[in-house]
Design an enzyme around this catalytic site. Structure first.
Site, mmCIF file in Angstrom:
data_model
loop_
_atom_site.group_PDB
_atom_site.id
_atom_site.type_symbol
_atom_site.label_atom_id
_atom_site.label_comp_id
_atom_site.label_asym_id
_atom_site.label_seq_id
_atom_site.Cartn_x
_atom_site.Cartn_y
_atom_site.Cartn_z
ATOM 1 C CE1 TYR A 22 -12.006 20.184 3.393
ATOM 2 C CE2 TYR A 22 -12.412 21.333 5.458
ATOM 3 C CZ TYR A 22 -11.807 21.271 4.219
ATOM 4 O OH TYR A 22 -10.993 22.301 3.797
ATOM 5 C CG HIS A 97 -7.478 19.148 -3.021
ATOM 6 N ND1 HIS A 97 -6.726 19.489 -1.916
ATOM 7 C CD2 HIS A 97 -6.647 19.251 -4.076
ATOM 8 C CE1 HIS A 97 -5.501 19.794 -2.298
ATOM 9 N NE2 HIS A 97 -5.425 19.649 -3.600
HETATM 10 C C1 DQA Z 1 -8.389 20.253 1.273
HETATM 11 C C2 DQA Z 1 -8.578 21.663 0.715
HETATM 12 C C3 DQA Z 1 -7.543 22.611 1.275
HETATM 13 O O1 DQA Z 1 -7.721 23.906 0.744
HETATM 14 C C4 DQA Z 1 -7.651 22.690 2.778
HETATM 15 O O2 DQA Z 1 -6.639 23.506 3.304
HETATM 16 C C5 DQA Z 1 -7.685 21.361 3.436
HETATM 17 C C6 DQA Z 1 -8.389 20.258 2.791
HETATM 18 C C7 DQA Z 1 -9.502 19.291 0.805
HETATM 19 O O3 DQA Z 1 -9.299 18.099 0.951
HETATM 20 O O4 DQA Z 1 -10.554 19.748 0.328
HETATM 21 O O5 DQA Z 1 -7.228 21.222 4.561
HETATM 22 O O6 DQA Z 1 -7.160 19.734 0.802
#
Ligand code: DQA
Length: 143
Positions: A22, A97
């Site tokens: 992330y 995402h």
């Molecule tokens: C997310 C992807 C999801 O699978 C995960 O549970 C997240 C973040 C993303 O921003 O890549 O918490 O939404």
């Protein structure tokens, strides 16, 4: 234009959480930059780890705001209730995402919320929120 970004569970930990996936930037830092870049627009922000609070915020803003940018995080894969809330409002919702959910675990490839949204962006990092905002601005200007 009045837009809200709604972030779901664990996104308050951005910058600290699984930084290989992330990234190292906190959402506050990103939001500060985004607001500076789009000073003529109102960008509200809400984050919660609680499903019902996310639904309340969708309902509260979903008849008044010009657009919603939503990352329901883990709830995207499980929450019929959030998908129903998105379907029940007037405001267009763009799903974001940060990671590419399609290149991750199988359970992340079911997105219950995505089909309720106008469109979705996955895998482009925090830049996905900016792209979603640009799309909403583009849509508004061509109304
Ligand atoms: C997310 C992807 C999801 O699978 C995960 O549970 C997240 C973040 C993303 O921003 O890549 O918490 O939404």
């Amino acid at each position: 234009m009045k837009v809200i970004i709604i972030n779901g569970p664990n996104l308050n930990l951005l910058g600290k959480r699984e930084t290989d996936i992330y990234g190292k930037m906190s959402f506050d830092e990103f939001l500060h930059q985004l607001r500076n870049q789009y000073q003529e627009h109102q960008i509200a922000y809400f984050q919660s780890n609680v499903e019902g609070e996310l639904i309340d915020k969708i309902q509260e803003t979903g008849f008044e705001y010009d657009g919603i940018i939503m990352n329901a995080a883990g709830y995207s894969h499980t929450s019929v209730a959030i998908a129903d809330a998105i379907r029940g409002i007037k405001t267009h919702v763009i799903e974001v995402h940060i990671s590419n959910v399609f290149s991750r675990e199988d359970y992340r490839q079911t997105l219950l919320t995505a089909s309720a949204c106008v469109g979705s962006i996955s895998g482009l990092g925090l830049y996905g929120y900016k792209l979603a905002l640009d799309f909403l601005l583009h849509q508004k200007s061509s109304e």
